[in-house]
Design an enzyme around this catalytic site. Sequence first.
Site, PDB file in Angstrom:
ATOM      1  N   GLY A 174       0.887  -1.054   0.067  1.00 49.83           N
ATOM      2  CA  GLY A 174       0.019   0.110   0.011  1.00 49.83           C
ATOM      3  C   GLY A 174       0.775   1.351   0.132  1.00 49.83           C
ATOM      4  O   GLY A 174       0.404   2.408   0.316  1.00 49.83           O
ATOM      5  N   GLY A 227      -0.664   4.511  -1.611  1.00 49.38           N
ATOM      6  CA  GLY A 227      -1.695   5.130  -0.861  1.00 49.38           C
ATOM      7  C   GLY A 227      -1.230   6.190  -0.037  1.00 49.38           C
ATOM      8  O   GLY A 227      -0.384   6.512   0.103  1.00 49.38           O
ATOM      9  N   ASP A 241       1.179  -8.766  -5.107  1.00 47.32           N
ATOM     10  CA  ASP A 241      -0.386  -8.503  -5.123  1.00 47.32           C
ATOM     11  C   ASP A 241      -0.722  -9.473  -3.717  1.00 47.32           C
ATOM     12  O   ASP A 241      -0.314 -10.501  -3.662  1.00 47.32           O
ATOM     13  CB  ASP A 241      -0.890  -9.000  -6.247  1.00 47.32           C
ATOM     14  CG  ASP A 241      -2.357  -8.423  -6.514  1.00 47.32           C
ATOM     15  OD1 ASP A 241      -3.175  -8.500  -5.352  1.00 47.32           O
ATOM     16  OD2 ASP A 241      -2.798  -7.795  -7.684  1.00 47.32           O
ATOM     17  N   ALA A 264      -1.914  -1.965   2.664  1.00 47.78           N
ATOM     18  CA  ALA A 264      -2.867  -2.195   1.232  1.00 47.78           C
ATOM     19  C   ALA A 264      -4.056  -2.881   1.693  1.00 47.78           C
ATOM     20  O   ALA A 264      -4.279  -3.707   2.540  1.00 47.78           O
ATOM     21  CB  ALA A 264      -2.030  -3.272   0.639  1.00 47.78           C
ATOM     22  N   GLN A 274      -8.653  -3.070   0.142  1.00 46.21           N
ATOM     23  CA  GLN A 274      -9.792  -2.262  -0.306  1.00 46.21           C
ATOM     24  C   GLN A 274     -10.520  -1.559   0.779  1.00 46.21           C
ATOM     25  O   GLN A 274     -11.131  -2.280   1.483  1.00 46.21           O
ATOM     26  CB  GLN A 274     -10.656  -3.339  -0.969  1.00 46.21           C
ATOM     27  CG  GLN A 274     -11.963  -2.600  -1.917  1.00 46.21           C
ATOM     28  CD  GLN A 274     -12.582  -1.525  -1.290  1.00 46.21           C
ATOM     29  OE1 GLN A 274     -12.394  -0.579  -1.608  1.00 46.21           O
ATOM     30  NE2 GLN A 274     -13.786  -2.122  -0.645  1.00 46.21           N
ATOM     31  N   SER A 275     -10.234  -0.067   0.885  1.00 45.38           N
ATOM     32  CA  SER A 275     -10.577   0.528   2.134  1.00 45.38           C
ATOM     33  C   SER A 275     -11.980   1.482   2.027  1.00 45.38           C
ATOM     34  O   SER A 275     -11.831   2.157   2.849  1.00 45.38           O
ATOM     35  CB  SER A 275      -9.253   1.287   2.357  1.00 45.38           C
ATOM     36  OG  SER A 275      -9.309   2.549   1.412  1.00 45.38           O
ATOM     37  N   SER A 324      -8.751  -1.367  11.707  1.00 43.71           N
ATOM     38  CA  SER A 324      -9.387  -0.119  11.620  1.00 43.71           C
ATOM     39  C   SER A 324     -10.635  -0.136  12.689  1.00 43.71           C
ATOM     40  O   SER A 324     -11.074  -0.915  13.093  1.00 43.71           O
ATOM     41  CB  SER A 324     -10.260  -0.193  10.138  1.00 43.71           C
ATOM     42  OG  SER A 324     -11.381   0.714  10.163  1.00 43.71           O
ATOM     43  N   GLU A 379     -13.447   0.280  12.198  1.00 47.47           N
ATOM     44  CA  GLU A 379     -14.701  -0.178  11.565  1.00 47.47           C
ATOM     45  C   GLU A 379     -14.848  -1.549  12.121  1.00 47.47           C
ATOM     46  O   GLU A 379     -16.064  -2.216  12.049  1.00 47.47           O
ATOM     47  CB  GLU A 379     -14.621  -0.385   9.892  1.00 47.47           C
ATOM     48  CG  GLU A 379     -14.865   0.850   9.137  1.00 47.47           C
ATOM     49  CD  GLU A 379     -16.336   1.460   9.424  1.00 47.47           C
ATOM     50  OE1 GLU A 379     -17.224   0.807   9.412  1.00 47.47           O
ATOM     51  OE2 GLU A 379     -16.447   2.777   9.298  1.00 47.47           O
ATOM     52  N   TYR A 410     -16.696  -4.362   4.697  1.00 44.57           N
ATOM     53  CA  TYR A 410     -15.099  -3.924   5.044  1.00 44.57           C
ATOM     54  C   TYR A 410     -14.611  -4.057   6.424  1.00 44.57           C
ATOM     55  O   TYR A 410     -13.689  -4.796   6.683  1.00 44.57           O
ATOM     56  CB  TYR A 410     -15.033  -2.430   4.564  1.00 44.57           C
ATOM     57  CG  TYR A 410     -13.710  -1.588   5.179  1.00 44.57           C
ATOM     58  CD1 TYR A 410     -12.526  -1.996   4.307  1.00 44.57           C
ATOM     59  CD2 TYR A 410     -13.448  -0.927   6.299  1.00 44.57           C
ATOM     60  CE1 TYR A 410     -11.219  -1.346   4.819  1.00 44.57           C
ATOM     61  CE2 TYR A 410     -12.434  -0.305   6.693  1.00 44.57           C
ATOM     62  CZ  TYR A 410     -11.211  -0.516   6.021  1.00 44.57           C
ATOM     63  OH  TYR A 410     -10.065  -0.093   6.480  1.00 44.57           O
ATOM     64  N   ARG A 448      -5.605  12.552   0.655  1.00 43.41           N
ATOM     65  CA  ARG A 448      -6.729  11.780   0.932  1.00 43.41           C
ATOM     66  C   ARG A 448      -7.568  11.675  -0.485  1.00 43.41           C
ATOM     67  O   ARG A 448      -7.757  12.899  -0.963  1.00 43.41           O
ATOM     68  CB  ARG A 448      -7.654  12.321   2.126  1.00 43.41           C
ATOM     69  CG  ARG A 448      -8.766  11.245   2.330  1.00 43.41           C
ATOM     70  CD  ARG A 448      -8.476   9.995   2.939  1.00 43.41           C
ATOM     71  NE  ARG A 448      -9.191   9.455   4.118  1.00 43.41           N
ATOM     72  CZ  ARG A 448      -9.567   8.541   4.341  1.00 43.41           C
ATOM     73  NH1 ARG A 448      -8.872   7.629   3.623  1.00 43.41           N
ATOM     74  NH2 ARG A 448     -10.503   8.023   5.306  1.00 43.41           N
TER      75      ARG A 448
HETATM   76  P1  GDP Z   1     -15.278   6.378   6.496  1.00 40.81           P
HETATM   77  O1  GDP Z   1     -16.597   5.976   6.416  1.00 40.81           O
HETATM   78  O2  GDP Z   1     -14.966   6.626   7.935  1.00 40.81           O
HETATM   79  O3  GDP Z   1     -14.302   5.636   5.969  1.00 40.81           O
HETATM   80  O4  GDP Z   1     -15.066   8.029   5.825  1.00 40.81           O
HETATM   81  P2  GDP Z   1     -16.004   8.786   5.029  1.00 40.81           P
HETATM   82  O5  GDP Z   1     -15.174  10.025   4.906  1.00 40.81           O
HETATM   83  O6  GDP Z   1     -16.194   8.118   3.746  1.00 40.81           O
HETATM   84  O7  GDP Z   1     -17.147   9.007   5.838  1.00 40.81           O
HETATM   85  C1  GDP Z   1     -17.224   9.618   6.941  1.00 40.81           C
HETATM   86  C2  GDP Z   1     -18.775  10.040   7.266  1.00 40.81           C
HETATM   87  O8  GDP Z   1     -19.456  11.289   6.582  1.00 40.81           O
HETATM   88  C3  GDP Z   1     -19.758   8.991   7.240  1.00 40.81           C
HETATM   89  O9  GDP Z   1     -20.609   8.877   8.632  1.00 40.81           O
HETATM   90  C4  GDP Z   1     -20.725   9.305   6.164  1.00 40.81           C
HETATM   91  O10 GDP Z   1     -22.083   8.951   6.295  1.00 40.81           O
HETATM   92  C5  GDP Z   1     -20.586  11.128   6.247  1.00 40.81           C
HETATM   93  N1  GDP Z   1     -20.765  11.849   5.092  1.00 40.81           N
HETATM   94  C6  GDP Z   1     -21.709  12.712   4.968  1.00 40.81           C
HETATM   95  N2  GDP Z   1     -21.826  13.289   3.559  1.00 40.81           N
HETATM   96  C7  GDP Z   1     -20.837  12.334   2.991  1.00 40.81           C
HETATM   97  C8  GDP Z   1     -20.550  12.484   1.592  1.00 40.81           C
HETATM   98  O11 GDP Z   1     -20.758  13.392   0.912  1.00 40.81           O
HETATM   99  N3  GDP Z   1     -19.625  11.580   1.377  1.00 40.81           N
HETATM  100  C9  GDP Z   1     -19.015  10.583   2.333  1.00 40.81           C
HETATM  101  N4  GDP Z   1     -17.820   9.761   1.868  1.00 40.81           N
HETATM  102  N5  GDP Z   1     -19.288  10.651   3.494  1.00 40.81           N
HETATM  103  C10 GDP Z   1     -20.436  11.446   3.899  1.00 40.81           C
END
Ligand code: GDP
Length: 322
Positions: free
Chosen positions: A9, A12, A57, A80, A82-83, A124, A126, A148, A183
Amino acid sequence: MVKTALITGITGQDGSYLAEHLLTQGYRIFGLVRRSSSSNLQRISHLLGNVEILPGDLLDQPSLMDAIAQAQPDEIYNLASQSYVPLSWTQPSLTAEYTGLGVARLLDSIRRCKPDAHFYQASSSEVFGQPSESPQTEDTAFRPRNPYGTAKTYGHWLTVNYRQHYGLYACCGITYTHESPRRGAEFVFRKITQGAAKIKLGLAQELKLGNLDARRDWCYAPDAVQAMWLMMQQPEPDDYIIGSGETHSVRELVACAFGVVGLDWQDYVTVDPEFYRPDEAVQLVGCIDKIRRKLQWEPQHSFEKMVEVMVRHDLELLGGGE
Ligand code: GDP
């Protein structure tokens, strides 16, 4: 003695910052890079004279074994995967292959080819999904809520298994969302800083977002890679939460970013259901007491500072920097 690191990765966000950090520490660096028909080396173009690229890979174990045999790394960082969470719903098997089974292939290659190497697994927040407590600690139960997070949970436990069963120096950093000017704009932080910059420069009229009340623990990526490296320098491997220890809402983020360019966000932001997430992870915020106490690590950038750095970077990138 010069230390050697192998980074998956490396192309990235985190990989590129980690490579920069390790270079300042005098490391020899190998980066594992997937072959692709278009170049994916933009984030490390400035480092290409200083890092050695190896083809490989996470889906292909022999390529991992070859890379480890050639690099003979003291430290291996698995960054690395798929994030992107929404993509994990449309491509769950691919996500499991890279983000989950990729860890198995890598750990098993280390066990066979370089069992004394230190191994860092990018775990993560998550994995906590719908957490039973907030803030989360290293002992909070894993309840992932998307493919994920489920794949990351497998990678996390397998890393712990290999540490306990084979005695590998293997550790997991449970990172919360971390951001930087590198990012991708599909993530909300960069989407907002870029959106505010575009509107300020007259390149866009509005910014469509999803859930403005979603809250996240946002940390600065260069701070996070510092924590990863510190974890690998300890006498014993262990798992740590890496985050800022505080949450902010998307609404606060938008207000702060538009504040940097002197605009009122309410004149430009619209809410679009397209960006709402089903099964949203809630109240993800890390307790960073352990890493503070044991490694003396502290995030160096506040939320406001991160927003400002990134908005100014986006203004400059779009040609309007002061
Ligand atoms: P991750 O979910 O922590 O990997 O990161 P993101 O940046 O994709 O999302 C962070 C939060 O922002 C989530 O709770 C989304 O629901 C919220 N969010 C609100 N509006 C948006 C948007 O337009 N795009 C994305 N990607 N997230 C959004």
